[in-house]
Scaffold this motif. Structure first.
Motif, PDB file in Angstrom:
ATOM      1  N   UNK A 275     -61.008 -36.060  49.989  1.00 35.45           N
ATOM      2  CA  UNK A 275     -62.467 -36.147  50.074  1.00 35.45           C
ATOM      3  C   UNK A 275     -63.034 -37.126  49.048  1.00 35.45           C
ATOM      4  N   UNK A 276     -62.394 -37.220  47.888  1.00 35.57           N
ATOM      5  CA  UNK A 276     -62.844 -38.179  46.884  1.00 35.57           C
ATOM      6  C   UNK A 276     -62.706 -39.607  47.376  1.00 35.57           C
ATOM      7  N   UNK A 277     -61.589 -39.927  48.017  1.00 32.41           N
ATOM      8  CA  UNK A 277     -61.368 -41.268  48.561  1.00 32.41           C
ATOM      9  C   UNK A 277     -62.369 -41.565  49.674  1.00 32.41           C
ATOM     10  N   UNK A 278     -62.586 -40.612  50.560  1.00 30.65           N
ATOM     11  CA  UNK A 278     -63.575 -40.812  51.620  1.00 30.65           C
ATOM     12  C   UNK A 278     -64.973 -41.033  51.044  1.00 30.65           C
ATOM     13  N   UNK A 279     -65.310 -40.294  50.003  1.00 28.15           N
ATOM     14  CA  UNK A 279     -66.627 -40.434  49.370  1.00 28.15           C
ATOM     15  C   UNK A 279     -66.765 -41.769  48.661  1.00 28.15           C
ATOM     16  N   UNK A 280     -65.701 -42.199  47.994  1.00 30.96           N
ATOM     17  CA  UNK A 280     -65.738 -43.500  47.329  1.00 30.96           C
ATOM     18  C   UNK A 280     -65.935 -44.611  48.348  1.00 30.96           C
ATOM     19  N   UNK A 281     -65.213 -44.538  49.448  1.00 32.63           N
ATOM     20  CA  UNK A 281     -65.383 -45.540  50.506  1.00 32.63           C
ATOM     21  C   UNK A 281     -66.805 -45.530  51.057  1.00 32.63           C
ATOM     22  N   UNK A 282     -67.371 -44.328  51.221  1.00 35.18           N
ATOM     23  CA  UNK A 282     -68.746 -44.222  51.723  1.00 35.18           C
ATOM     24  C   UNK A 282     -69.745 -44.818  50.738  1.00 35.18           C
ATOM     25  N   UNK A 283     -69.535 -44.584  49.447  1.00 33.13           N
ATOM     26  CA  UNK A 283     -70.430 -45.159  48.443  1.00 33.13           C
ATOM     27  C   UNK A 283     -70.361 -46.683  48.437  1.00 33.13           C
ATOM     28  N   UNK A 284     -69.157 -47.212  48.535  1.00 30.73           N
ATOM     29  CA  UNK A 284     -69.012 -48.671  48.567  1.00 30.73           C
ATOM     30  C   UNK A 284     -69.679 -49.234  49.816  1.00 30.73           C
ATOM     31  N   UNK A 285     -69.433 -48.592  50.939  1.00 32.21           N
ATOM     32  CA  UNK A 285     -70.015 -49.053  52.208  1.00 32.21           C
ATOM     33  C   UNK A 285     -71.542 -49.022  52.153  1.00 32.21           C
ATOM     34  N   UNK A 286     -72.096 -48.002  51.509  1.00 36.95           N
ATOM     35  CA  UNK A 286     -73.542 -47.829  51.472  1.00 36.95           C
ATOM     36  C   UNK A 286     -74.231 -48.673  50.405  1.00 36.95           C
ATOM     37  N   UNK A 287     -73.638 -48.779  49.219  1.00 35.68           N
ATOM     38  CA  UNK A 287     -74.361 -49.327  48.078  1.00 35.68           C
ATOM     39  C   UNK A 287     -73.956 -50.738  47.652  1.00 35.68           C
ATOM     40  N   UNK A 288     -72.824 -51.220  48.096  1.00 34.44           N
ATOM     41  CA  UNK A 288     -72.355 -52.532  47.645  1.00 34.44           C
ATOM     42  C   UNK A 288     -72.776 -53.587  48.668  1.00 34.44           C
ATOM     43  N   UNK A 289     -73.347 -54.696  48.199  1.00 38.75           N
ATOM     44  CA  UNK A 289     -73.740 -55.765  49.131  1.00 38.75           C
ATOM     45  C   UNK A 289     -72.521 -56.277  49.920  1.00 38.75           C
ATOM     46  N   UNK A 290     -72.781 -56.664  51.150  1.00 42.86           N
ATOM     47  CA  UNK A 290     -71.699 -57.084  52.032  1.00 42.86           C
ATOM     48  C   UNK A 290     -70.919 -58.273  51.482  1.00 42.86           C
TER      49      UNK A 290
ATOM     50  N   UNK B  86     -68.144 -35.623  45.694  1.00 40.90           N
ATOM     51  CA  UNK B  86     -67.308 -35.968  44.545  1.00 40.90           C
ATOM     52  C   UNK B  86     -67.476 -34.936  43.436  1.00 40.90           C
ATOM     53  N   UNK B  87     -68.698 -34.564  43.156  1.00 38.75           N
ATOM     54  CA  UNK B  87     -68.961 -33.587  42.099  1.00 38.75           C
ATOM     55  C   UNK B  87     -68.342 -32.235  42.434  1.00 38.75           C
ATOM     56  N   UNK B  88     -68.488 -31.802  43.672  1.00 39.12           N
ATOM     57  CA  UNK B  88     -67.902 -30.522  44.088  1.00 39.12           C
ATOM     58  C   UNK B  88     -66.371 -30.559  44.008  1.00 39.12           C
ATOM     59  N   UNK B  89     -65.763 -31.675  44.364  1.00 38.99           N
ATOM     60  CA  UNK B  89     -64.300 -31.787  44.316  1.00 38.99           C
ATOM     61  C   UNK B  89     -63.794 -31.811  42.872  1.00 38.99           C
ATOM     62  N   UNK B  90     -64.534 -32.468  41.973  1.00 38.23           N
ATOM     63  CA  UNK B  90     -64.166 -32.427  40.558  1.00 38.23           C
ATOM     64  C   UNK B  90     -64.254 -31.007  40.023  1.00 38.23           C
TER      65      UNK B  90
ATOM     66  N   UNK C 271     -73.852 -36.332  51.600  1.00 39.36           N
ATOM     67  CA  UNK C 271     -73.892 -37.331  50.533  1.00 39.36           C
ATOM     68  C   UNK C 271     -72.612 -37.337  49.723  1.00 39.36           C
ATOM     69  N   UNK C 272     -72.081 -38.520  49.465  1.00 35.54           N
ATOM     70  CA  UNK C 272     -70.819 -38.620  48.747  1.00 35.54           C
ATOM     71  C   UNK C 272     -70.899 -38.177  47.288  1.00 35.54           C
TER      72      UNK C 272
END
Length: 167
Positions: free
Chosen positions: A83-98, A47-51, A42-43
């Protein structure tokens, strides 16, 4: 500025800068390698671990300013950025409408670039004092970490079901 004040040791400035760049690049490459392995976790957790990692490294460098701690900050920053950038991309891909996903990616890239500019501006505006700069960075990271934890608790982030992880 002497080499001692530039990196807390007796290294020549060009060697110290090269080591910092090597540490940041190594952290970034390691983040790219770990990205696929951490994807099922999970992203939000990543993100939290990287911060937390970046904040701890920066706090340690602010308290015990020296070559080793500055290299640790550079490595942690490279890893966290990747890892933060990869996680942000994953969150956008998962949660933002197409229908608005492209716009969300563009906005996130713009925000990331502006963050780099703001960080550079802070580095230019502060007096040339490594411990002070790292203290400011640690305070900013701590604030962002607390804000992230508060946000995660407010929305009640839960691990995704196993079927959703595979997709």
């Amino acid at each position: 500025m002497t080499a001692r004040s530039a990196c807390g040791g007796s290294l020549r400035p060009t060697l110290a800068l090269g080591l910092v760049a090597l540490a940041a690049g190594t952290g970034n490459a390691l983040g790219s390698l770990l990205g696929a392995w951490l994807r099922p976790r999970g992203p939000e957790l990543t993100v939290t671990a990287m911060l937390l990692l970046a904040g701890c490294a920066t706090t340690a460098a602010a308290l015990w300013y020296g070559t080793v701690t500055v290299l640790a900050v550079a490595g942690a920053a490279g890893l966290a950025a990747s890892l933060g950038k990869l996680s942000l991309d994953a969150l956008i891909q998962r949660d933002v409408p197409e229908s608005v996903r492209t716009s969300a990616f563009a906005r996130s890239e713009t925000a990331l670039q502006l963050s780099w500019v703001a960080g550079g501006a802070v580095g230019i505006l502060l007096p040339l004092n490594g411990a002070l700069g790292l203290s400011v960075a640690a305070a900013v990271l701590g604030t962002v970490l607390l804000w992230t934890l508060r946000s995660l608790l407010r929305v009640g982030v839960r691990p995704r079901p196993a079927a959703a992880r595979v997709a």
